[in-house]
Design an enzyme around this catalytic site. Structure first.
Site, PDB file in Angstrom:
ATOM      1  N   ASP A  56      36.435  58.194   2.158  1.00 34.44           N
ATOM      2  CA  ASP A  56      35.742  59.443   2.397  1.00 34.44           C
ATOM      3  C   ASP A  56      34.336  59.048   2.896  1.00 34.44           C
ATOM      4  O   ASP A  56      33.939  57.883   2.751  1.00 34.44           O
ATOM      5  CB  ASP A  56      35.674  60.195   1.055  1.00 34.44           C
ATOM      6  CG  ASP A  56      34.795  61.408   1.100  1.00 34.44           C
ATOM      7  OD1 ASP A  56      34.982  62.233   1.997  1.00 34.44           O
ATOM      8  OD2 ASP A  56      33.911  61.526   0.238  1.00 34.44           O
ATOM      9  N   LEU A  57      33.609  59.984   3.459  1.00 32.79           N
ATOM     10  CA  LEU A  57      32.273  59.620   3.976  1.00 32.79           C
ATOM     11  C   LEU A  57      31.158  60.066   3.025  1.00 32.79           C
ATOM     12  O   LEU A  57      30.542  59.241   2.326  1.00 32.79           O
ATOM     13  CB  LEU A  57      32.075  60.239   5.361  1.00 32.79           C
ATOM     14  CG  LEU A  57      30.696  60.034   5.985  1.00 32.79           C
ATOM     15  CD1 LEU A  57      30.440  58.568   6.303  1.00 32.79           C
ATOM     16  CD2 LEU A  57      30.542  60.865   7.259  1.00 32.79           C
ATOM     17  N   ASP A  58      30.926  61.397   2.993  1.00 35.49           N
ATOM     18  CA  ASP A  58      29.812  61.926   2.185  1.00 35.49           C
ATOM     19  C   ASP A  58      30.050  61.642   0.701  1.00 35.49           C
ATOM     20  O   ASP A  58      31.030  62.106   0.132  1.00 35.49           O
ATOM     21  CB  ASP A  58      29.700  63.443   2.383  1.00 35.49           C
ATOM     22  CG  ASP A  58      29.322  63.806   3.818  1.00 35.49           C
ATOM     23  OD1 ASP A  58      28.396  63.201   4.336  1.00 35.49           O
ATOM     24  OD2 ASP A  58      29.974  64.698   4.391  1.00 35.49           O
ATOM     25  N   LYS A 103      40.455  69.627   2.993  1.00 33.60           N
ATOM     26  CA  LYS A 103      40.842  69.108   1.678  1.00 33.60           C
ATOM     27  C   LYS A 103      40.762  70.291   0.700  1.00 33.60           C
ATOM     28  O   LYS A 103      39.873  71.116   0.882  1.00 33.60           O
ATOM     29  CB  LYS A 103      39.867  68.011   1.221  1.00 33.60           C
ATOM     30  CG  LYS A 103      39.829  66.780   2.133  1.00 33.60           C
ATOM     31  CD  LYS A 103      38.662  65.869   1.738  1.00 33.60           C
ATOM     32  CE  LYS A 103      38.490  64.732   2.723  1.00 33.60           C
ATOM     33  NZ  LYS A 103      37.316  63.885   2.447  1.00 33.60           N
ATOM     34  N   LYS A 150      32.251  70.104  -2.587  1.00 33.11           N
ATOM     35  CA  LYS A 150      32.371  68.754  -2.018  1.00 33.11           C
ATOM     36  C   LYS A 150      33.752  68.552  -1.401  1.00 33.11           C
ATOM     37  O   LYS A 150      34.762  68.854  -2.034  1.00 33.11           O
ATOM     38  CB  LYS A 150      32.125  67.691  -3.096  1.00 33.11           C
ATOM     39  CG  LYS A 150      30.666  67.553  -3.470  1.00 33.11           C
ATOM     40  CD  LYS A 150      30.462  66.428  -4.469  1.00 33.11           C
ATOM     41  CE  LYS A 150      28.992  66.275  -4.807  1.00 33.11           C
ATOM     42  NZ  LYS A 150      28.787  65.290  -5.891  1.00 33.11           N
ATOM     43  N   GLU A 177      37.287  58.457  -3.025  1.00 34.13           N
ATOM     44  CA  GLU A 177      36.814  59.845  -2.933  1.00 34.13           C
ATOM     45  C   GLU A 177      35.793  60.174  -4.024  1.00 34.13           C
ATOM     46  O   GLU A 177      35.906  59.686  -5.142  1.00 34.13           O
ATOM     47  CB  GLU A 177      37.995  60.800  -3.122  1.00 34.13           C
ATOM     48  CG  GLU A 177      38.518  61.414  -1.850  1.00 34.13           C
ATOM     49  CD  GLU A 177      37.563  62.398  -1.168  1.00 34.13           C
ATOM     50  OE1 GLU A 177      36.580  62.811  -1.801  1.00 34.13           O
ATOM     51  OE2 GLU A 177      37.811  62.751  -0.014  1.00 34.13           O
ATOM     52  N   ASP A 178      34.834  61.039  -3.677  1.00 34.58           N
ATOM     53  CA  ASP A 178      33.861  61.488  -4.682  1.00 34.58           C
ATOM     54  C   ASP A 178      34.080  62.955  -5.054  1.00 34.58           C
ATOM     55  O   ASP A 178      33.326  63.489  -5.849  1.00 34.58           O
ATOM     56  CB  ASP A 178      32.423  61.332  -4.151  1.00 34.58           C
ATOM     57  CG  ASP A 178      32.120  62.335  -3.054  1.00 34.58           C
ATOM     58  OD1 ASP A 178      32.996  62.556  -2.198  1.00 34.58           O
ATOM     59  OD2 ASP A 178      31.012  62.908  -3.068  1.00 34.58           O
ATOM     60  N   SER A 226      37.310  62.093   6.500  1.00 34.32           N
ATOM     61  CA  SER A 226      36.203  62.970   6.106  1.00 34.32           C
ATOM     62  C   SER A 226      36.393  64.385   6.635  1.00 34.32           C
ATOM     63  O   SER A 226      36.965  64.575   7.704  1.00 34.32           O
ATOM     64  CB  SER A 226      34.896  62.379   6.661  1.00 34.32           C
ATOM     65  OG  SER A 226      33.847  63.313   6.538  1.00 34.32           O
ATOM     66  N   ALA A 227      35.853  65.352   5.892  1.00 36.31           N
ATOM     67  CA  ALA A 227      35.891  66.744   6.350  1.00 36.31           C
ATOM     68  C   ALA A 227      34.747  67.032   7.316  1.00 36.31           C
ATOM     69  O   ALA A 227      34.705  68.102   7.928  1.00 36.31           O
ATOM     70  CB  ALA A 227      35.792  67.673   5.144  1.00 36.31           C
ATOM     71  N   THR A 279      25.032  61.479   1.398  1.00 37.66           N
ATOM     72  CA  THR A 279      24.662  62.698   2.130  1.00 37.66           C
ATOM     73  C   THR A 279      25.076  63.956   1.374  1.00 37.66           C
ATOM     74  O   THR A 279      24.673  65.056   1.767  1.00 37.66           O
ATOM     75  CB  THR A 279      25.324  62.697   3.528  1.00 37.66           C
ATOM     76  OG1 THR A 279      26.626  62.138   3.373  1.00 37.66           O
ATOM     77  CG2 THR A 279      24.543  61.895   4.523  1.00 37.66           C
TER      78      THR A 279
HETATM   79  P1  B16 Z   1      29.918  69.083   8.043  1.00 34.80           P
HETATM   80  P2  B16 Z   1      33.449  64.337   3.180  1.00 34.80           P
HETATM   81  C1  B16 Z   1      32.456  66.768   3.588  1.00 34.80           C
HETATM   82  O1  B16 Z   1      32.455  65.415   3.867  1.00 34.80           O
HETATM   83  C2  B16 Z   1      31.421  67.124   2.535  1.00 34.80           C
HETATM   84  O2  B16 Z   1      31.800  66.595   1.281  1.00 34.80           O
HETATM   85  C3  B16 Z   1      31.315  68.615   2.411  1.00 34.80           C
HETATM   86  O3  B16 Z   1      30.312  68.942   1.468  1.00 34.80           O
HETATM   87  C4  B16 Z   1      30.981  69.226   3.787  1.00 34.80           C
HETATM   88  O4  B16 Z   1      30.963  70.633   3.717  1.00 34.80           O
HETATM   89  C5  B16 Z   1      32.047  68.784   4.789  1.00 34.80           C
HETATM   90  O5  B16 Z   1      32.097  67.372   4.834  1.00 34.80           O
HETATM   91  C6  B16 Z   1      31.778  69.323   6.177  1.00 34.80           C
HETATM   92  O6  B16 Z   1      30.662  68.669   6.688  1.00 34.80           O
HETATM   93  O7  B16 Z   1      29.169  70.338   7.757  1.00 34.80           O
HETATM   94  O8  B16 Z   1      29.045  67.889   8.320  1.00 34.80           O
HETATM   95  O9  B16 Z   1      30.998  69.277   9.086  1.00 34.80           O
HETATM   96  O10 B16 Z   1      33.012  64.241   1.755  1.00 34.80           O
HETATM   97  O11 B16 Z   1      34.861  64.845   3.374  1.00 34.80           O
HETATM   98  O12 B16 Z   1      33.160  63.089   3.965  1.00 34.80           O
HETATM   99 MG    MG Z   2      32.853  63.222  -0.164  1.00 36.31          MG
END
Ligand code: B16
Ligand code: MG
Length: 214
Positions: free
Chosen positions: A7-9, A143, A43, A167-168, A112-113, A15
């Site tokens: 996962d990224l964030d 997700k 998240k 994953e977090d 990542s989302a 972030t």
């Molecule tokens: P963006 P991940 C997710 O990233 C975040 O956890 C989530 O809080 C955020 O709304 C989503 O990405 C969309 O991000 O606004 O940058 O498109 O944890 O799946 O890497």
């Molecule tokens: Mg995350």
């Protein structure tokens, strides 16, 4: 185990705190105070789904035009916060794990989302370490739907059951479990419910843990 999906964030870079800061500002504009416990449930959710949750918690309904404006504003705020990200912001344990994977010939993917994923990885200088990048631009289901991880495994050509996901988020762990992958929850001072394994940080995972799984 034959592949890693990160996962990224909250896993590669912290972030998640900037998403929270940005959503808090947006929520305040509705006169709603977004709590940390509520943020945990956001998240891993897409930007659009996150806004839907906030609106339902705040018991507010807005039209399509306002929704679009909110999403744009949120991203504008978020981009401002991540503008100065650099290699220094890579979370502890990430590089160690990337190097370990390279040594063992284990391909790694991003799941990542976020629609900002490519930009963030570029700023961190590690974009080329990922054989496959699946992000919010390449998926249609947020997700906890497993699409993001299944797509990653499919492009890597690896059976989902042979993939470890880091994953977090609760939504992300559920997505990995639905994909029948091995979910590793990363949560400082706590646990992510449903995660097959839990660690405080990537840096806390002993390399023997992977040796055993491999
Ligand atoms: P963006 P991940 C997710 O990233 C975040 O956890 C989530 O809080 C955020 O709304 C989503 O990405 C969309 O991000 O606004 O940058 O498109 O944890 O799946 O890497
Ligand atoms: Mg995350």
């Amino acid at each position: 185990m034959r592949a890693f999906i990160f996962d990224l964030d909250g896993i590669i870079v912290d972030t998640a705190k900037y998403h929270f800061k940005s959503w808090r500002i947006i929520s305040k504009n509705f006169g709603f105070e977004l709590l940390e416990t509520q943020n945990e449930l956001l998240k891993g959710l897409s930007r659009e789904e996150s806004l839907e949750r906030i609106l339902s918690w705040a018991e507010i309904s807005i039209d399509e035009f306002e929704r679009k404006k909110c999403l744009e504003k949120k991203n504008e705020l978020y981009k401002g916060f991540i503008n100065n990200l650099s290699q220094m912001d890579i979370l502890p344990g990430v590089i160690k794990l990337i190097n370990f994977a390279a040594l063992k010939g284990i391909p790694i993917a991003l799941g990542s989302a976020s629609k900002n994923a490519h930009q963030i990885l570029k700023k961190l200088g590690i974009e080329n370490k990922f054989k496959v990048i699946i992000d919010g631009n390449s998926t249609s289901k947020s997700k906890p739907h497993p699409e993001v991880f299944l797509k990653g495994a499919q492009i890597l050509g690896i059976n989902p059951e042979q993939v470890i996901v880091f994953e977090d988020s609760i939504a992300g762990v559920n997505a990995a479990n639905k994909a029948k992958m091995v979910s590793v929850g990363i949560c400082k001072g706590g646990k992510i419910e449903n995660a097959r394994f839990n660690f405080n940080s990537l840096d806390d995972i002993p390399l023997e843990f992977f040796e055993n799984l491999i």
